[in-house]
Design an enzyme around this catalytic site. Structure first.
Site, PDB file in Angstrom:
ATOM      1  N   CYS A  55       0.796  -1.278  -0.034  1.00 11.02           N
ATOM      2  CA  CYS A  55      -0.130  -0.029   0.146  1.00 11.02           C
ATOM      3  C   CYS A  55       0.717   1.336   0.099  1.00 11.02           C
ATOM      4  CB  CYS A  55      -0.951   0.080   1.242  1.00 11.02           C
ATOM      5  SG  CYS A  55      -1.926  -1.603   1.385  1.00 11.02           S
TER       6      CYS A  55
HETATM    7  C1  BEZ Z   1       1.006  -4.996   2.014  1.00  8.83           C
HETATM    8  O1  BEZ Z   1       0.034  -4.369   1.541  1.00  8.83           O
HETATM    9  O2  BEZ Z   1       1.986  -5.260   1.714  1.00  8.83           O
HETATM   10  C2  BEZ Z   1       0.325  -5.695   3.180  1.00  8.83           C
HETATM   11  C3  BEZ Z   1      -1.021  -5.977   3.497  1.00  8.83           C
HETATM   12  C4  BEZ Z   1      -1.273  -6.577   4.553  1.00  8.83           C
HETATM   13  C5  BEZ Z   1      -0.520  -7.333   5.667  1.00  8.83           C
HETATM   14  C6  BEZ Z   1       0.769  -7.275   5.479  1.00  8.83           C
HETATM   15  C7  BEZ Z   1       1.400  -6.554   3.908  1.00  8.83           C
END
Ligand code: BEZ
Length: 179
Positions: A55
């Site tokens: 994200c």
């Molecule tokens: C990520 O967007 O990289 C992510 C999302 C949820 C948990 C861990 C990582």
């Protein structure tokens, strides 16, 4: 979700207000779904958590960089929502030097739950969070829907592709060509 109205909820945001004084001049401001969605065509994207790697490295910065391209496709605003409180969302926005994308704190998960997108992420110690999805929302009504495959609790991976800004832009552009 297509054709459905987004849930009517009140978001508890924190806004800077110099009148508050002191070294941390912020106050609560309630913002409704109508405030965000009425009379606008927006892209809403939702993700599992502020500051998480995908994200922070791809999804949010890419939407931020591609804002002008979205505007050219008739999108007035881009909103990023997450089941995180206003303090966390503001800190994330500051760390990303955001100028275009607006962050919506769904701290209680009410909007996400009513969208049918709330999932357990207890496997990561996150509690209840959002499945990754995006939507084009026109005057509060879902016009287009981009949901990652495999909606499930405690998913081992968090797919990212369908709800990427690149995919949504490509879809909007191809619709324009076909019209
Ligand atoms: C990520 O967007 O990289 C992510 C999302 C949820 C948990 C861990 C990582």
């Amino acid at each position: 979700m297509l054709g459905r109205k987004v849930p009517a909820v009140t978001f508890r945001t924190r806004v800077r207000d110099e009148a508050v004084g002191g070294s941390n001049p912020f106050r609560w401001e309630d913002v409704s779904s109508d405030d965000y969605f009425a009379g606008k065509r927006v892209v809403l994207f939702s993700l599992p958590g502020a500051f998480t790697p995908t994200c922070s490295t791809f999804q949010l910065p890419d939407f931020e960089k591609l804002t002008a391209d979205f505007r050219a496709e008739g999108v007035d605003e881009i909103y990023c929502i997450s089941v995180n409180d206003a303090f966390v969302m503001n800190a994330w926005g500051k760390s990303q030097s955001l100028e275009n994308v607006k962050l919506i704190p769904d701290g209680s998960g009410e909007f996400t739950r009513k969208m049918g997108m709330l999932v357990a992420k207890d496997n990561l110690g996150f509690g209840m969070r959002s499945w990754r999805y995006a939507a084009v929302v026109n005057n509060g009504v879902v016009e287009q829907w981009f949901e990652e495959e495999g909606y499930s609790d405690n998913c081992d991976s968090d797919p990212y592709g369908v709800s990427s800004p690149q995919n949504i832009l490509e879809t909007l552009k191809s619709q324009k060509l076909a019209a």
